[in-house]
Scaffold this motif. Structure first.
Motif, PDB file in Angstrom:
ATOM      1  N   LEU A 231     144.822  53.295  77.350  1.00 24.87           N
ATOM      2  CA  LEU A 231     144.730  52.192  76.341  1.00 24.87           C
ATOM      3  C   LEU A 231     145.448  50.871  77.363  1.00 24.87           C
ATOM      4  O   LEU A 231     144.833  49.902  76.954  1.00 24.87           O
ATOM      5  N   ALA A 232     146.518  51.152  77.968  1.00 22.48           N
ATOM      6  CA  ALA A 232     147.126  50.177  78.653  1.00 22.48           C
ATOM      7  C   ALA A 232     146.019  49.714  79.410  1.00 22.48           C
ATOM      8  O   ALA A 232     145.910  48.379  79.905  1.00 22.48           O
ATOM      9  N   ALA A 233     145.539  50.670  80.444  1.00 23.60           N
ATOM     10  CA  ALA A 233     144.848  50.106  81.403  1.00 23.60           C
ATOM     11  C   ALA A 233     143.374  49.645  80.937  1.00 23.60           C
ATOM     12  O   ALA A 233     142.886  48.655  81.723  1.00 23.60           O
ATOM     13  N   THR A 234     142.945  50.011  79.893  1.00 24.66           N
ATOM     14  CA  THR A 234     141.583  49.426  79.357  1.00 24.66           C
ATOM     15  C   THR A 234     141.652  48.184  78.791  1.00 24.66           C
ATOM     16  O   THR A 234     140.958  47.325  79.111  1.00 24.66           O
ATOM     17  N   ARG A 235     143.031  47.796  78.356  1.00 25.25           N
ATOM     18  CA  ARG A 235     143.104  46.355  77.816  1.00 25.25           C
ATOM     19  C   ARG A 235     143.455  45.439  79.012  1.00 25.25           C
ATOM     20  O   ARG A 235     142.931  44.440  79.005  1.00 25.25           O
ATOM     21  N   LYS A 236     143.949  46.233  80.057  1.00 26.71           N
ATOM     22  CA  LYS A 236     143.788  45.306  81.317  1.00 26.71           C
ATOM     23  C   LYS A 236     142.644  44.864  81.883  1.00 26.71           C
ATOM     24  O   LYS A 236     142.420  43.912  82.118  1.00 26.71           O
ATOM     25  N   GLY A 237     141.799  46.059  81.735  1.00 28.42           N
ATOM     26  CA  GLY A 237     140.363  45.696  82.027  1.00 28.42           C
ATOM     27  C   GLY A 237     139.630  44.763  81.138  1.00 28.42           C
ATOM     28  O   GLY A 237     138.786  44.000  81.426  1.00 28.42           O
ATOM     29  N   MET A 238     139.958  44.754  79.887  1.00 30.53           N
ATOM     30  CA  MET A 238     139.384  44.024  78.872  1.00 30.53           C
ATOM     31  C   MET A 238     139.973  42.318  79.285  1.00 30.53           C
ATOM     32  O   MET A 238     139.037  41.392  79.230  1.00 30.53           O
ATOM     33  N   GLU A 239     141.391  42.388  79.448  1.00 28.08           N
ATOM     34  CA  GLU A 239     141.647  41.077  79.892  1.00 28.08           C
ATOM     35  C   GLU A 239     141.078  40.412  81.166  1.00 28.08           C
ATOM     36  O   GLU A 239     140.800  39.156  81.281  1.00 28.08           O
ATOM     37  N   TYR A 240     140.877  41.219  82.159  1.00 34.73           N
ATOM     38  CA  TYR A 240     140.527  40.819  83.423  1.00 34.73           C
ATOM     39  C   TYR A 240     138.932  40.138  83.310  1.00 34.73           C
ATOM     40  O   TYR A 240     138.413  39.472  83.741  1.00 34.73           O
TER      41      TYR A 240
END
Length: 324
Positions: A231-240
Protein backbone atom coordinates in the motif's frame (compact mmCIF):
# COMPACT_ATOMS: atom_id res chain seq x y z
CA UNK A 1 43.45 -15.04 18.25
CA UNK A 2 41.47 -17.99 17.00
CA UNK A 3 41.12 -18.61 13.27
CA UNK A 4 38.35 -20.57 11.59
CA UNK A 5 38.78 -22.44 8.38
CA UNK A 6 35.91 -21.82 5.98
CA UNK A 7 35.00 -24.92 4.02
CA UNK A 8 33.23 -24.93 0.66
CA UNK A 9 30.02 -26.01 2.43
CA UNK A 10 30.26 -23.11 4.87
CA UNK A 11 30.73 -20.59 2.06
CA UNK A 12 27.74 -22.03 0.19
CA UNK A 13 25.60 -21.81 3.31
CA UNK A 14 26.61 -18.18 3.87
CA UNK A 15 25.85 -17.36 0.24
CA UNK A 16 22.42 -18.94 0.53
CA UNK A 17 21.72 -17.06 3.75
CA UNK A 18 22.72 -13.80 2.09
CA UNK A 19 20.51 -14.47 -0.93
CA UNK A 20 17.57 -15.34 1.30
CA UNK A 21 18.02 -12.18 3.33
CA UNK A 22 17.99 -10.05 0.20
CA UNK A 23 15.17 -11.83 -1.62
CA UNK A 24 12.07 -9.73 -2.23
CA UNK A 25 8.64 -10.99 -1.26
CA UNK A 26 6.75 -12.07 -4.37
CA UNK A 27 3.09 -11.28 -4.83
CA UNK A 28 0.61 -11.19 -7.70
CA UNK A 29 -1.92 -8.38 -7.97
CA UNK A 30 -5.14 -9.22 -9.80
CA UNK A 31 -6.63 -6.17 -11.54
CA UNK A 32 -10.32 -5.42 -11.94
CA UNK A 33 -10.33 -5.59 -15.73
CA UNK A 34 -8.10 -5.49 -18.78
CA UNK A 35 -5.80 -2.47 -19.00
CA UNK A 36 -7.41 0.93 -18.42
CA UNK A 37 -6.00 4.22 -17.18
CA UNK A 38 -7.35 3.92 -13.63
CA UNK A 39 -4.76 1.18 -13.07
CA UNK A 40 -1.89 3.54 -13.92
CA UNK A 41 -0.67 4.16 -10.32
CA UNK A 42 0.06 0.44 -9.84
CA UNK A 43 1.61 0.03 -13.27
CA UNK A 44 3.78 3.08 -12.63
CA UNK A 45 4.77 1.86 -9.16
CA UNK A 46 6.11 -1.29 -10.78
CA UNK A 47 7.80 0.41 -13.72
CA UNK A 48 9.43 3.13 -11.57
CA UNK A 49 10.72 0.59 -9.06
CA UNK A 50 8.60 1.74 -6.12
CA UNK A 51 7.69 -1.85 -5.25
CA UNK A 52 11.36 -2.82 -5.51
CA UNK A 53 12.19 -0.11 -2.98
CA UNK A 54 10.08 -1.89 -0.36
CA UNK A 55 11.41 -5.36 -1.27
CA UNK A 56 8.38 -6.51 -3.19
CA UNK A 57 8.41 -8.41 -6.46
CA UNK A 58 4.94 -7.59 -7.80
CA UNK A 59 3.40 -9.30 -10.81
CA UNK A 60 0.39 -7.46 -12.23
CA UNK A 61 -2.27 -9.65 -13.86
CA UNK A 62 -5.18 -8.26 -15.86
CA UNK A 63 -8.67 -9.09 -14.66
CA UNK A 64 -12.05 -10.09 -16.03
CA UNK A 65 -14.30 -7.88 -13.93
CA UNK A 66 -14.37 -6.88 -10.28
CA UNK A 67 -16.70 -9.74 -9.34
CA UNK A 68 -14.22 -12.30 -10.69
CA UNK A 69 -11.35 -10.49 -8.97
CA UNK A 70 -13.08 -10.70 -5.57
CA UNK A 71 -13.57 -14.43 -6.06
CA UNK A 72 -9.94 -15.00 -7.10
CA UNK A 73 -8.72 -13.05 -4.07
CA UNK A 74 -11.22 -14.82 -1.83
CA UNK A 75 -9.77 -18.16 -2.92
CA UNK A 76 -6.26 -16.77 -2.28
CA UNK A 77 -5.25 -17.68 -5.83
CA UNK A 78 -4.02 -14.08 -6.02
CA UNK A 79 -3.96 -12.59 -2.51
CA UNK A 80 -4.37 -8.93 -3.47
CA UNK A 81 -6.75 -7.36 -5.96
CA UNK A 82 -7.87 -4.03 -7.41
CA UNK A 83 -11.65 -3.91 -7.60
CA UNK A 84 -14.79 -1.79 -7.52
CA UNK A 85 -15.68 -1.39 -3.85
CA UNK A 86 -19.43 -1.76 -4.34
CA UNK A 87 -18.70 -5.16 -5.85
CA UNK A 88 -16.37 -5.91 -2.94
CA UNK A 89 -19.21 -5.06 -0.54
CA UNK A 90 -21.59 -7.48 -2.21
CA UNK A 91 -18.97 -10.25 -2.23
CA UNK A 92 -18.21 -9.76 1.49
CA UNK A 93 -21.94 -9.90 2.25
CA UNK A 94 -22.09 -13.18 0.34
CA UNK A 95 -19.36 -14.64 2.55
CA UNK A 96 -16.25 -14.17 0.39
CA UNK A 97 -13.29 -13.88 2.86
CA UNK A 98 -11.80 -10.56 1.74
CA UNK A 99 -11.23 -7.11 3.23
CA UNK A 100 -10.89 -3.74 1.53
CA UNK A 101 -7.66 -2.14 2.80
CA UNK A 102 -7.57 1.06 0.70
CA UNK A 103 -10.13 3.19 -1.10
CA UNK A 104 -8.32 5.13 -3.80
CA UNK A 105 -11.07 6.33 -6.18
CA UNK A 106 -13.67 7.12 -3.54
CA UNK A 107 -16.29 9.21 -5.29
CA UNK A 108 -17.69 6.55 -7.57
CA UNK A 109 -17.80 7.56 -11.25
CA UNK A 110 -21.30 6.18 -11.91
CA UNK A 111 -23.37 9.01 -13.35
CA UNK A 112 -26.01 10.03 -15.82
CA UNK A 113 -24.17 11.24 -18.90
CA UNK A 114 -26.50 13.35 -21.04
CA UNK A 115 -26.29 15.06 -24.42
CA UNK A 116 -29.52 17.02 -23.98
CA UNK A 117 -28.36 20.54 -23.03
CA UNK A 118 -31.55 21.14 -21.04
CA UNK A 119 -30.55 18.54 -18.42
CA UNK A 120 -28.75 20.26 -15.56
CA UNK A 121 -30.37 18.69 -12.47
CA UNK A 122 -32.09 15.39 -11.66
CA UNK A 123 -35.50 17.03 -12.06
CA UNK A 124 -34.64 17.69 -15.71
CA UNK A 125 -34.57 13.99 -16.59
CA UNK A 126 -38.35 13.62 -16.37
CA UNK A 127 -39.63 12.10 -19.59
CA UNK A 128 -36.13 11.59 -20.99
CA UNK A 129 -34.86 8.44 -22.69
CA UNK A 130 -32.24 6.85 -20.43
CA UNK A 131 -30.16 3.80 -21.35
CA UNK A 132 -29.01 1.54 -18.52
CA UNK A 133 -27.66 -1.98 -18.01
CA UNK A 134 -29.86 -3.71 -15.41
CA UNK A 135 -27.23 -6.32 -14.53
CA UNK A 136 -24.48 -3.70 -14.14
CA UNK A 137 -23.65 -1.63 -11.07
CA UNK A 138 -25.02 1.46 -12.83
CA UNK A 139 -28.42 -0.16 -13.31
CA UNK A 140 -28.63 -1.22 -9.68
CA UNK A 141 -27.91 2.28 -8.41
CA UNK A 142 -30.10 4.21 -10.87
CA UNK A 143 -33.30 3.63 -8.83
CA UNK A 144 -31.54 4.96 -5.72
CA UNK A 145 -30.48 8.08 -7.60
CA UNK A 146 -34.06 8.69 -8.73
CA UNK A 147 -35.51 8.11 -5.25
CA UNK A 148 -32.91 10.36 -3.58
CA UNK A 149 -34.06 13.16 -5.87
CA UNK A 150 -37.82 12.71 -5.59
CA UNK A 151 -38.29 10.74 -8.82
CA UNK A 152 -39.70 7.34 -9.75
CA UNK A 153 -38.77 4.94 -12.54
CA UNK A 154 -42.08 5.86 -14.16
CA UNK A 155 -40.83 9.45 -14.50
CA UNK A 156 -38.29 8.41 -17.15
CA UNK A 157 -38.32 6.34 -20.31
CA UNK A 158 -35.94 3.56 -19.27
CA UNK A 159 -34.23 1.57 -22.02
CA UNK A 160 -32.48 -1.57 -20.74
CA UNK A 161 -29.54 -2.59 -22.92
CA UNK A 162 -26.10 -4.20 -22.79
CA UNK A 163 -23.20 -1.98 -21.81
CA UNK A 164 -21.63 -1.92 -25.28
CA UNK A 165 -24.89 -0.70 -26.83
CA UNK A 166 -25.32 2.35 -24.59
CA UNK A 167 -22.66 4.49 -26.21
CA UNK A 168 -23.98 3.77 -29.70
CA UNK A 169 -27.46 4.69 -28.53
CA UNK A 170 -26.55 8.07 -27.11
CA UNK A 171 -24.04 8.88 -29.86
CA UNK A 172 -26.73 8.33 -32.50
CA UNK A 173 -29.28 10.46 -30.66
CA UNK A 174 -31.60 7.58 -29.77
CA UNK A 175 -31.06 8.30 -26.06
CA UNK A 176 -30.93 11.51 -24.04
CA UNK A 177 -28.76 10.04 -21.24
CA UNK A 178 -26.99 6.87 -20.30
CA UNK A 179 -26.15 5.53 -16.86
CA UNK A 180 -22.49 4.58 -16.53
CA UNK A 181 -18.97 5.71 -15.69
CA UNK A 182 -18.53 9.37 -16.54
CA UNK A 183 -14.75 9.13 -17.12
CA UNK A 184 -15.35 6.62 -19.90
CA UNK A 185 -18.33 7.98 -21.80
CA UNK A 186 -18.12 11.77 -21.39
CA UNK A 187 -14.72 12.30 -23.11
CA UNK A 188 -15.74 10.16 -26.08
CA UNK A 189 -18.96 12.11 -26.58
CA UNK A 190 -17.12 15.42 -26.29
CA UNK A 191 -14.63 14.19 -28.88
CA UNK A 192 -17.60 13.81 -31.25
CA UNK A 193 -18.46 17.47 -30.68
CA UNK A 194 -21.46 16.82 -28.45
CA UNK A 195 -22.47 19.04 -25.54
CA UNK A 196 -22.31 16.87 -22.44
CA UNK A 197 -23.75 17.30 -18.95
CA UNK A 198 -22.92 14.89 -16.14
CA UNK A 199 -25.03 14.16 -13.07
CA UNK A 200 -22.67 12.21 -10.79
CA UNK A 201 -24.69 10.05 -8.44
CA UNK A 202 -22.24 10.78 -5.61
CA UNK A 203 -23.04 14.50 -5.96
CA UNK A 204 -26.78 13.87 -5.84
CA UNK A 205 -27.32 11.88 -2.68
CA UNK A 206 -26.06 8.38 -3.53
CA UNK A 207 -22.81 7.12 -2.01
CA UNK A 208 -21.05 4.64 -4.29
CA UNK A 209 -17.40 4.10 -3.54
CA UNK A 210 -15.18 3.58 -6.56
CA UNK A 211 -12.00 1.51 -6.79
CA UNK A 212 -9.63 0.25 -4.13
CA UNK A 213 -7.46 -2.60 -2.90
CA UNK A 214 -8.86 -5.84 -1.47
CA UNK A 215 -6.90 -8.60 0.31
CA UNK A 216 -7.62 -12.21 1.22
CA UNK A 217 -8.37 -12.42 4.95
CA UNK A 218 -5.99 -15.29 5.72
CA UNK A 219 -3.21 -13.66 3.73
CA UNK A 220 -3.78 -10.36 5.56
CA UNK A 221 -3.61 -12.05 8.95
CA UNK A 222 -0.40 -13.87 8.07
CA UNK A 223 1.35 -11.13 6.05
CA UNK A 224 0.33 -7.69 7.37
CA UNK A 225 3.80 -6.26 6.71
CA UNK A 226 3.69 -7.21 3.03
CA UNK A 227 0.28 -5.58 2.67
CA UNK A 228 1.51 -2.41 4.37
CA UNK A 229 4.56 -2.21 2.10
CA UNK A 230 2.39 -2.81 -0.96
CA UNK A 231 0.00 0.00 0.00
CA UNK A 232 2.85 2.41 0.77
CA UNK A 233 4.48 1.82 -2.62
CA UNK A 234 1.14 2.00 -4.43
CA UNK A 235 0.31 5.30 -2.77
CA UNK A 236 3.71 6.61 -3.85
CA UNK A 237 2.84 5.52 -7.39
CA UNK A 238 -0.47 7.33 -7.14
CA UNK A 239 1.07 10.56 -5.91
CA UNK A 240 3.68 10.41 -8.68
CA UNK A 241 0.99 9.70 -11.28
CA UNK A 242 -1.02 12.80 -10.42
CA UNK A 243 2.10 14.99 -10.23
CA UNK A 244 3.39 13.77 -13.62
CA UNK A 245 0.30 12.88 -15.65
CA UNK A 246 1.91 13.04 -19.09
CA UNK A 247 4.78 10.76 -18.04
CA UNK A 248 2.31 8.44 -16.32
CA UNK A 249 0.15 8.18 -19.43
CA UNK A 250 3.25 7.41 -21.48
CA UNK A 251 4.17 4.56 -19.13
CA UNK A 252 0.60 3.24 -19.23
CA UNK A 253 0.54 3.27 -23.04
CA UNK A 254 3.91 1.54 -23.25
CA UNK A 255 2.92 -1.26 -20.88
CA UNK A 256 -0.65 -1.75 -22.06
CA UNK A 257 -0.24 -1.21 -25.79
CA UNK A 258 -3.50 0.77 -25.73
CA UNK A 259 -4.16 2.70 -28.94
CA UNK A 260 -6.61 5.32 -27.65
CA UNK A 261 -5.31 8.91 -27.66
CA UNK A 262 -3.15 10.01 -24.74
CA UNK A 263 -5.60 12.87 -24.13
CA UNK A 264 -8.34 10.37 -23.30
CA UNK A 265 -6.21 8.61 -20.68
CA UNK A 266 -5.15 11.92 -19.20
CA UNK A 267 -8.82 12.87 -18.82
CA UNK A 268 -9.37 9.62 -16.88
CA UNK A 269 -6.52 10.53 -14.52
CA UNK A 270 -7.98 14.01 -14.05
CA UNK A 271 -11.35 12.48 -13.13
CA UNK A 272 -9.54 10.11 -10.77
CA UNK A 273 -7.65 12.91 -9.03
CA UNK A 274 -10.89 14.83 -8.49
CA UNK A 275 -12.50 11.79 -6.80
CA UNK A 276 -9.94 10.76 -4.17
CA UNK A 277 -12.05 11.70 -1.16
CA UNK A 278 -15.65 11.94 -0.04
CA UNK A 279 -16.81 14.60 2.41
CA UNK A 280 -16.36 12.00 5.16
CA UNK A 281 -12.75 11.17 4.22
CA UNK A 282 -11.61 14.67 3.25
CA UNK A 283 -8.45 15.62 5.14
CA UNK A 284 -7.55 12.00 5.86
CA UNK A 285 -4.57 10.16 4.32
CA UNK A 286 -4.97 8.95 0.75
CA UNK A 287 -6.82 5.64 0.77
CA UNK A 288 -8.47 6.10 4.20
CA UNK A 289 -12.11 5.01 4.16
CA UNK A 290 -15.01 6.27 6.27
CA UNK A 291 -17.44 3.96 8.05
CA UNK A 292 -20.29 6.33 7.14
CA UNK A 293 -19.56 5.88 3.41
CA UNK A 294 -19.58 2.09 3.62
CA UNK A 295 -22.81 2.10 5.62
CA UNK A 296 -24.55 4.46 3.19
CA UNK A 297 -23.41 2.48 0.15
CA UNK A 298 -24.42 -0.83 1.67
CA UNK A 299 -27.88 0.47 2.54
CA UNK A 300 -28.32 1.44 -1.12
CA UNK A 301 -27.09 -1.95 -2.35
CA UNK A 302 -29.33 -3.81 0.09
CA UNK A 303 -32.44 -1.83 -0.90
CA UNK A 304 -31.94 -1.41 -4.63
CA UNK A 305 -29.17 -3.79 -5.65
CA UNK A 306 -28.55 -7.49 -5.20
CA UNK A 307 -26.85 -7.39 -1.78
CA UNK A 308 -27.99 -10.07 0.65
CA UNK A 309 -26.66 -10.57 4.17
CA UNK A 310 -25.70 -6.95 4.89
CA UNK A 311 -23.24 -6.73 7.79
CA UNK A 312 -21.91 -3.98 10.04
CA UNK A 313 -19.85 -1.50 8.01
CA UNK A 314 -16.58 -2.39 9.76
CA UNK A 315 -16.86 -5.98 8.50
CA UNK A 316 -16.01 -4.77 4.98
CA UNK A 317 -12.90 -2.64 5.36
CA UNK A 318 -9.85 -1.74 7.44
CA UNK A 319 -7.62 1.33 7.47
CA UNK A 320 -5.01 -0.33 9.69
CA UNK A 321 -2.60 -1.26 6.87
CA UNK A 322 -2.39 2.21 5.32
CA UNK A 323 0.77 4.29 5.80
CA UNK A 324 0.09 7.25 8.06
Amino acid sequence: MRHFKQTGGTLLALALMSTTALAADSIRLRLDWSWWAGQTPMILAKEKGFYDEVDLDVEIAQGQGSKTTTMVVGENADPIGHANLSTVAQSVSAGVPITAVAGWWQQGPISLICTDPSIKTPADVKGKRIGSTPTGSDGQILPAFLKANGLELTDISLVNMPGDAKFAGIASGQLDCISGDDYFYAPQLKAQGKEVSVLKYADWGVTNLGFGIVVNNDYLAQNPDIVKRFLAATRKGMEYTFAHKDEAVGIFLKVSGNTQPAEFHRSVLEAYEASLHTRHSEGKPLGWMAEADWEAMNETLAEFGSMLGKKEATAYFSNDQLPQ
